[in-house]
Write a protein that holds these residues in place. Structure first.
Motif, PDB file in Angstrom:
ATOM      1  N   GLY A  32      33.686  43.395  53.962  1.00 18.45           N
ATOM      2  CA  GLY A  32      33.177  42.545  52.889  1.00 18.45           C
ATOM      3  C   GLY A  32      33.209  43.248  51.551  1.00 18.45           C
ATOM      4  N   ILE A  33      32.803  44.509  51.537  1.00 23.78           N
ATOM      5  CA  ILE A  33      32.831  45.302  50.298  1.00 23.78           C
ATOM      6  C   ILE A  33      34.267  45.513  49.825  1.00 23.78           C
ATOM      7  CG2 ILE A  33      32.366  47.594  49.330  1.00 23.78           C
ATOM      8  CD1 ILE A  33      29.854  47.657  51.177  1.00 23.78           C
ATOM      9  N   VAL A  34      35.133  45.922  50.757  1.00 27.17           N
ATOM     10  CA  VAL A  34      36.529  46.182  50.403  1.00 27.17           C
ATOM     11  C   VAL A  34      37.195  44.909  49.882  1.00 27.17           C
ATOM     12  CG1 VAL A  34      38.794  46.813  51.342  1.00 27.17           C
ATOM     13  CG2 VAL A  34      36.773  48.158  51.941  1.00 27.17           C
ATOM     14  N   GLU A  35      36.965  43.811  50.541  1.00 24.04           N
ATOM     15  CA  GLU A  35      37.590  42.556  50.116  1.00 24.04           C
ATOM     16  C   GLU A  35      37.119  42.158  48.720  1.00 24.04           C
ATOM     17  OE1 GLU A  35      40.450  39.888  50.510  1.00 24.04           O
ATOM     18  OE2 GLU A  35      39.946  41.190  52.186  1.00 24.04           O
ATOM     19  N   HIS A  36      35.841  42.345  48.430  1.00 23.79           N
ATOM     20  CA  HIS A  36      35.335  42.048  47.083  1.00 23.79           C
ATOM     21  C   HIS A  36      35.997  42.950  46.051  1.00 23.79           C
ATOM     22  CE1 HIS A  36      32.729  41.441  43.657  1.00 23.79           C
ATOM     23  NE2 HIS A  36      32.389  42.720  43.686  1.00 23.79           N
ATOM     24  N   LEU A  37      36.154  44.226  46.362  1.00 24.75           N
ATOM     25  CA  LEU A  37      36.764  45.164  45.420  1.00 24.75           C
ATOM     26  C   LEU A  37      38.243  44.865  45.197  1.00 24.75           C
ATOM     27  CD1 LEU A  37      35.101  48.493  46.632  1.00 24.75           C
ATOM     28  CD2 LEU A  37      34.519  47.144  44.588  1.00 24.75           C
ATOM     29  N   ASP A  44      33.474  36.558  44.504  1.00 22.91           N
ATOM     30  CA  ASP A  44      32.676  36.880  43.319  1.00 22.91           C
ATOM     31  C   ASP A  44      31.671  38.003  43.563  1.00 22.91           C
ATOM     32  OD1 ASP A  44      33.999  34.872  41.987  1.00 22.91           O
ATOM     33  OD2 ASP A  44      32.478  33.361  42.457  1.00 22.91           O
ATOM     34  N   SER A  45      31.209  38.134  44.795  1.00 26.27           N
ATOM     35  CA  SER A  45      30.213  39.160  45.103  1.00 26.27           C
ATOM     36  C   SER A  45      30.526  39.796  46.450  1.00 26.27           C
ATOM     37  CB  SER A  45      28.809  38.536  45.150  1.00 26.27           C
ATOM     38  OG  SER A  45      28.689  37.680  46.264  1.00 26.27           O
ATOM     39  N   VAL A  46      29.848  40.901  46.680  1.00 26.84           N
ATOM     40  CA  VAL A  46      29.976  41.562  47.983  1.00 26.84           C
ATOM     41  C   VAL A  46      29.486  40.622  49.085  1.00 26.84           C
ATOM     42  CG1 VAL A  46      29.128  43.485  49.387  1.00 26.84           C
ATOM     43  CG2 VAL A  46      29.819  43.878  47.024  1.00 26.84           C
ATOM     44  N   TRP A  47      28.462  39.845  48.767  1.00 27.10           N
ATOM     45  CA  TRP A  47      27.914  38.911  49.760  1.00 27.10           C
ATOM     46  C   TRP A  47      28.952  37.878  50.161  1.00 27.10           C
ATOM     47  CZ3 TRP A  47      24.092  41.169  51.834  1.00 27.10           C
ATOM     48  CH2 TRP A  47      23.237  41.955  51.074  1.00 27.10           C
ATOM     49  N   ASP A  48      29.745  37.395  49.204  1.00 29.73           N
ATOM     50  CA  ASP A  48      30.829  36.472  49.543  1.00 29.73           C
ATOM     51  C   ASP A  48      31.844  37.164  50.449  1.00 29.73           C
ATOM     52  OD1 ASP A  48      29.782  34.362  48.123  1.00 29.73           O
ATOM     53  OD2 ASP A  48      31.055  34.672  46.349  1.00 29.73           O
ATOM     54  N   GLY A  49      32.122  38.429  50.152  1.00 27.68           N
ATOM     55  CA  GLY A  49      33.044  39.191  50.998  1.00 27.68           C
ATOM     56  C   GLY A  49      32.511  39.354  52.412  1.00 27.68           C
ATOM     57  N   MET A  50      31.216  39.620  52.528  1.00 26.40           N
ATOM     58  CA  MET A  50      30.630  39.763  53.873  1.00 26.40           C
ATOM     59  C   MET A  50      30.568  38.412  54.589  1.00 26.40           C
ATOM     60  SD  MET A  50      27.830  42.823  53.682  1.00 26.40           S
ATOM     61  CE  MET A  50      26.865  42.263  52.312  1.00 26.40           C
ATOM     62  N   TRP A  51      30.318  37.340  53.851  1.00 27.76           N
ATOM     63  CA  TRP A  51      30.325  35.998  54.456  1.00 27.76           C
ATOM     64  C   TRP A  51      31.709  35.700  55.009  1.00 27.76           C
ATOM     65  CZ3 TRP A  51      27.822  32.365  56.683  1.00 27.76           C
ATOM     66  CH2 TRP A  51      28.334  31.075  56.765  1.00 27.76           C
ATOM     67  N   TRP A  52      32.733  35.991  54.212  1.00 25.98           N
ATOM     68  CA  TRP A  52      34.103  35.763  54.669  1.00 25.98           C
ATOM     69  C   TRP A  52      34.424  36.644  55.890  1.00 25.98           C
ATOM     70  CZ3 TRP A  52      37.657  39.699  54.742  1.00 25.98           C
ATOM     71  CH2 TRP A  52      38.928  39.346  55.188  1.00 25.98           C
ATOM     72  N   ALA A  53      34.000  37.928  55.840  1.00 27.20           N
ATOM     73  CA  ALA A  53      34.264  38.839  56.961  1.00 27.20           C
ATOM     74  C   ALA A  53      33.574  38.340  58.231  1.00 27.20           C
ATOM     75  CB  ALA A  53      33.804  40.255  56.616  1.00 27.20           C
ATOM     76  N   THR A  54      32.371  37.809  58.094  1.00 30.29           N
ATOM     77  CA  THR A  54      31.658  37.265  59.252  1.00 30.29           C
ATOM     78  C   THR A  54      32.424  36.077  59.842  1.00 30.29           C
ATOM     79  OG1 THR A  54      29.552  37.948  58.313  1.00 30.29           O
ATOM     80  CG2 THR A  54      29.469  36.288  60.043  1.00 30.29           C
ATOM     81  N   GLN A  55      32.897  35.204  58.973  1.00 31.48           N
ATOM     82  CA  GLN A  55      33.683  34.050  59.437  1.00 31.48           C
ATOM     83  C   GLN A  55      34.960  34.513  60.133  1.00 31.48           C
ATOM     84  OE1 GLN A  55      34.605  31.308  56.318  1.00 31.48           O
ATOM     85  NE2 GLN A  55      32.550  31.413  55.473  1.00 31.48           N
TER      86      GLN A  55
END
Length: 143
Positions: A32-37, A44-55
């Protein structure tokens, strides 16, 4: 550390599930962090990246957030393939440990195995007696 604990106390399903869950959570946070970076426009945020990674890891894939950059898609492919591979191996190792432990318990407790070992020892003892008796036999009646 984990291996020593498993050797000392054995591996219980609760511990195995906890290890797998912890590894999933770590993978979700990292990716999630890597995808956001890498793809800040899509995430838009690390949280969006982690949400996507969870999915992605859970194969739900709502599609509400997806990587648009090539680098983001490469990371997505790594997460999907790596996650499946890693957890397939972990699941195989844990299953192997359970099977090995069950076979060891069954071998130690199985009455058929114990009886078979007893009969094998008796046959060996009888063979030794036959070998000792054979030289004492004189020539048999010739016929």
């Amino acid at each position: 550390m984990v291996e020593r604990r498993v050797q000392r106390k054995g591996l219980r399903p609760r511990v195995a599930a906890s290890v797998i869950a912890l590894l999933w959570v770590i993978a979700i946070v990292i990716f999630g962090i890597v995808e956001h970076l890498v793809d800040e426009q899509s995430f838009d945020s690390v949280w969006d990246g982690m949400w996507w990674a969870t999915q992605t890891v859970t194969t739900v894939g709502y599609g509400d957030i997806v990587p648009e950059d090539t680098a983001g898609r490469v990371i997505a492919a790594v997460l999907m393939i790596g996650g499946l591979s890693l957890f397939a191996v972990i699941t195989g190792v844990i299953t192997s440990m359970f099977v090995t432990a069950a076979q060891a318990r069954r071998g130690a407790q199985d009455p058929v195995i114990g009886r078979l070992e007893h009969l094998t020892a008796e046959v060996e003892a009888l063979r030794e007696q036959v070998v000792r008796l054979e030289p004492r036999r004189g020539p048999g009646p010739s016929g």
